[in-house]
Design a protein around this motif. Sequence first.
Motif, PDB file in Angstrom:
ATOM      1  N   VAL A 225      10.150   1.806   6.101  1.00 12.57           N
ATOM      2  CA  VAL A 225       9.542   0.877   5.156  1.00 12.57           C
ATOM      3  C   VAL A 225       8.058   0.858   5.479  1.00 12.57           C
ATOM      4  N   ALA A 226       7.235   0.997   4.455  1.00 13.30           N
ATOM      5  CA  ALA A 226       5.794   1.050   4.678  1.00 13.30           C
ATOM      6  C   ALA A 226       5.066   0.680   3.390  1.00 13.30           C
ATOM      7  N   PHE A 227       3.765   0.537   3.512  1.00 19.06           N
ATOM      8  CA  PHE A 227       2.936   0.350   2.324  1.00 19.06           C
ATOM      9  C   PHE A 227       2.623   1.725   1.733  1.00 19.06           C
ATOM     10  N   HIS A 228       2.429   1.779   0.450  1.00 18.32           N
ATOM     11  CA  HIS A 228       2.106   3.014  -0.272  1.00 18.32           C
ATOM     12  C   HIS A 228       0.612   3.314  -0.065  1.00 18.32           C
ATOM     13  N   ILE A 229       0.303   3.802   1.135  1.00 12.55           N
ATOM     14  CA  ILE A 229      -1.085   4.096   1.497  1.00 12.55           C
ATOM     15  C   ILE A 229      -1.148   5.427   2.246  1.00 12.55           C
ATOM     16  N   GLY A 230      -2.323   6.022   2.284  1.00 15.44           N
ATOM     17  CA  GLY A 230      -2.576   7.216   3.083  1.00 15.44           C
ATOM     18  C   GLY A 230      -1.522   8.287   2.911  1.00 15.44           C
TER      19      GLY A 230
ATOM     20  N   SER B  65      14.552   8.021   1.248  1.00 17.89           N
ATOM     21  CA  SER B  65      14.451   8.029   2.711  1.00 17.89           C
ATOM     22  C   SER B  65      13.781   6.775   3.250  1.00 17.89           C
ATOM     23  N   GLY B  66      13.510   5.838   2.368  1.00 10.75           N
ATOM     24  CA  GLY B  66      12.873   4.587   2.751  1.00 10.75           C
ATOM     25  C   GLY B  66      12.346   3.886   1.524  1.00 10.75           C
ATOM     26  N   VAL B  67      11.506   2.894   1.756  1.00 14.95           N
ATOM     27  CA  VAL B  67      10.957   2.114   0.653  1.00 14.95           C
ATOM     28  C   VAL B  67       9.460   1.914   0.883  1.00 14.95           C
TER      29      VAL B  67
END
Length: 156
Positions: free
Chosen positions: A84-89, A100-102
Motif C-alpha cells: 500500500v502506498a501513495f501514487h508517487i514517484g 499486487s497492492g493498492v
Amino acid sequence: WDLLDSALSRLATTHPDAEVVIVGPEDITYRNQHGVKVHWRGPIVGNEILRLHYNAATITVVPSREDNMPLTAMEAQSCGRPVVAFHIGGLPDIVEHGASGVLAPPFDIQALAEAVNTALFHSHEMGSSARERALNTWSETVVTRSYLSIYESALG
C-alpha cells in the motif's frame, strides 16, 4: 510516519487488534492515541532477518512523500506481500493497483486508510499477485535476460 500515523487512527475501529512493525533507528514501543500498537524494530541487518520480517507481515505500507524506486516495495512483493502506498514517484511502476497492492492519491490520509483496509481484506489474493509480479518483473533471471538483450542489441 506522520501520514501513516494519521491513517492508523482511522483503522483503529475496523482493525482494533492491528499491530504495526517499523524498521528504523529507534527500538521503542509506541501506542498512538487511537490504540494501534506500533513496534520499532531498529535497523535490520541481513537478508534472512529482513525476509522474516516481510513474511511475518500481512501487508507492507510505504507511506513515502516522494520516492524514486523504493526497494522496500519490491522486497515486500518478492516475499508475496501486497504493498500500500501513495501514487508517487516510482511506486506506480512497482505496485499494480488493485492486483499486487493498492495506490492512494498522494497524501490523502483517508484514501491511505481505505487502501490499507482493502489490502488487508484481499491480502491473500494480492500477495499471490505481488509474488508473481516480482518474479516476472525483477527476478534475477528476468533482469539478467533484459541486460543481455540490451548488450546484444548494442553490439549489433
